[in-house]
Write an enzyme that holds these catalytic residues in place. Structure first.
Site, PDB file in Angstrom:
ATOM      1  N   HIS A 135       0.831  -1.200   0.000  1.00 19.19           N
ATOM      2  CA  HIS A 135       0.000   0.000   0.000  1.00 19.19           C
ATOM      3  C   HIS A 135       0.862   1.246   0.000  1.00 19.19           C
ATOM      4  CE1 HIS A 135      -3.282   2.747   0.950  1.00 19.19           C
ATOM      5  NE2 HIS A 135      -4.082   1.773   0.563  1.00 19.19           N
ATOM      6  N   HIS A 136       0.395   2.275  -0.711  1.00 22.88           N
ATOM      7  CA  HIS A 136       1.150   3.519  -0.849  1.00 22.88           C
ATOM      8  C   HIS A 136       1.297   4.253   0.487  1.00 22.88           C
ATOM      9  CE1 HIS A 136       3.275   6.280  -3.247  1.00 22.88           C
ATOM     10  NE2 HIS A 136       2.463   6.381  -4.265  1.00 22.88           N
ATOM     11  N   SER A 137       0.477   3.927   1.462  1.00 19.16           N
ATOM     12  CA  SER A 137       0.603   4.554   2.776  1.00 19.16           C
ATOM     13  C   SER A 137       1.821   4.042   3.531  1.00 19.16           C
ATOM     14  CB  SER A 137      -0.651   4.286   3.614  1.00 19.16           C
ATOM     15  OG  SER A 137      -0.845   2.900   3.799  1.00 19.16           O
TER      16      SER A 137
END
Length: 472
Positions: A135-137
């Site tokens: 995930h980009h987070s």
């Protein structure tokens, strides 16, 4: 969690998948016992303690009142994250691209740590592919390459990593009670008026800077200046993937011949194939395509592999220009002015909008945007995203197999059906094309056009070098 990372989580919709991915192609031909999925999982599990975020579980605040956070998953099971599949014959690039597109089209399970890997066997010539989704987070492009160097090896048979500390002796952080999380969120909301004032002051100063740049004879590109094309429309959840690579030395030769940056040549190669694609469909716009180009905001020497630290600049791809050399020079001028404007705006930046808005409002705004079909009703923010990430110049190994290629993939959003992510690795530049299946049904035409665009510029570069040598 930072506001940007929270925005990547809460900005997800059924059609906007906020994970970044990569396809790692392995060559196990030099392995005495061949590639083993079980060995791959064992080696991965041995070093998970070196990347603690791979064991982090999301903790959300009720009603989206505040940013979520992370705690270590007490029930972590690697079996939920690593999967084994086989590719149908003939196992060529097209078949691999279709399978990758299908797998990338599924969002990550938020009840467990936000990553997964798919080991894909059955490729032609005995190759093995690994699809990694994170995930980009948790990561951006730069931190993703740092994670890759931790997760992979510098030699086929490396020494065992240092053992993790005794799990029994560790005290895992407890998940806060929902009432406590709500109280924190309410406390944060009470500071909103102060943050609104600071954000308004920042916005006014940035607006003056932006207007100053737009008054120049050749102003830098900005959002909402992109012409509409067939791949700028409402996105579906379905994806397709294509890939290619070129020699890094060829790109450097072009760069040196014309006195531009390496990233300018990469953008010119993308511009060349996009122009050819649109010309074939008789839809090449008179105005140049506009690319959003992510830029790292990490300080020099910042090797923190957690979270996202990226900004964005907008660059003209000069696709209206027929001559590839003139197109390259126009791209160079555009990126230079875009960098100057980006630096000026960043100097006045105190906080981003994501630091101001509650995550619940971000989620509501993203869903309303997609449900209202604004991708098709409003001018495109940009035509596509082009991201260039420097990768390792040395070979890496995975479970004993040499990594032959690294094809990165970025997310699609805001009615932008093409994302081109580029990574340099051991003498090559690898291009990954992530597209919306409905908007770009033939992504391999884009991948094949990179080599044609390279040939045009390389021929012109050698002619330029020969002419310079003749007059020297």
């Amino acid at each position: 969690m930072s506001g940007v990372d929270a925005a990547f989580l809460y900005g997800e919709t059924p059609s906007w998948h906020m994970h970044v991915s990569a396809v790692i192609v392995l060559d196990p031909s030099d392995m005495p016992d061949g590639f083993s999925f079980e060995h791959f999982v064992t080696r991965l599990e041995q070093r998970l303690h070196l990347t603690p975020q791979f064991r982090w579980k999301l903790v959300e605040v009720p009603f989206g009142l505040d940013r979520p956070g992370w705690v270590e998953d007490p029930d972590f099971d690697i079996g939920y994250h690593v999967h084994h599949v086989g590719l149908s014959a003939p196992g060529g690039p097209v078949q691999l691209g279709e399978l990758i597109g299908d797998l990338v089209g599924y969002k990550l399970n938020r009840s467990i740590p936000l990553w997964e890997m798919w080991v894909i066997e059955g490729l032609a010539d005995g190759r093995v592919a690994v699809l990694a989704k994170v995930h980009h987070s948790i990561v951006d492009g730069i931190s993703g390459t740092e994670l890759a160097q931790i997760m992979f090896d510098f030699e086929p048979e490396p020494a065992d990593p240092p053992p993790p500390e005794d799990v029994a002796s560790r005290v895992l952080e407890a998940v806060p009670h929902p009432v406590e999380l709500v109280a924190r969120g309410v406390g944060r909301m009470m500071l909103s008026p102060y943050r609104v004032v600071r954000f308004a002051d920042q916005t006014v100063r940035q607006a003056f800077s932006f207007v100053g740049f737009q008054r120049r004879p050749n102003p830098p590109s900005g959002p909402f200046q992109a012409p509409r094309t067939s791949f700028n429309a409402e996105l579906s959840p379905y994806r397709r993937f294509a890939f290619t690579n070129v020699a890094l030395d060829d790109v450097r030769e072009i760069k040196d011949a014309f006195g531009v940056k390496l990233n300018d040549v990469v953008l010119a190669l993308c511009a060349g194939t996009l122009r050819r694609y649109l010309e074939a469909g008789e839809e090449l716009p008179d105005a140049p395509l506009i690319a959003q180009v992510p830029v790292s905001l990490r300080a020099e020497g910042d090797n923190n592999s957690v979270g996202t630290q990226v900004g964005a600049m907008f660059a003209s791809l000069a696709t209206h220009e027929d001559d590839p050399v003139a197109r390259l020079h126009q791209i160079h001028e555009s990126t230079q002015s875009a960098k100057e404007m980006q630096h000026a705006l960043a100097a006045d930046k105190i906080m981003g909008l994501t630091e101001l808005a509650a995550p619940g409002l971000i989620n509501l705004a993203a869903r309303m945007y997609t449900l209202a079909g604004l991708d098709s009703l409003t001018p495109p923010i940009m035509n596509l995203i082009v991201s260039n990430v420097p990768g390792p110049p040395f070979p890496l190994y995975c479970a004993g197999a040499r990594i032959e290629a690294l094809y990165p993939m970025g997310p699609l959003l805001y009615g932008t059906g093409v994302n081109i992510t580029v990574l340099s690795y051991t003498g090559t530049i690898d291009f990954g094309f992530m597209v919306c299946r409905e908007l770009v049904p033939e992504p391999w035409r884009l991948a094949e056009g990179i080599e044609l665009a390279l040939d045009e510029l390389l021929t012109a570069a050698r002619e330029r070098t020969a002419a310079d040598d003749a007059t020297a």
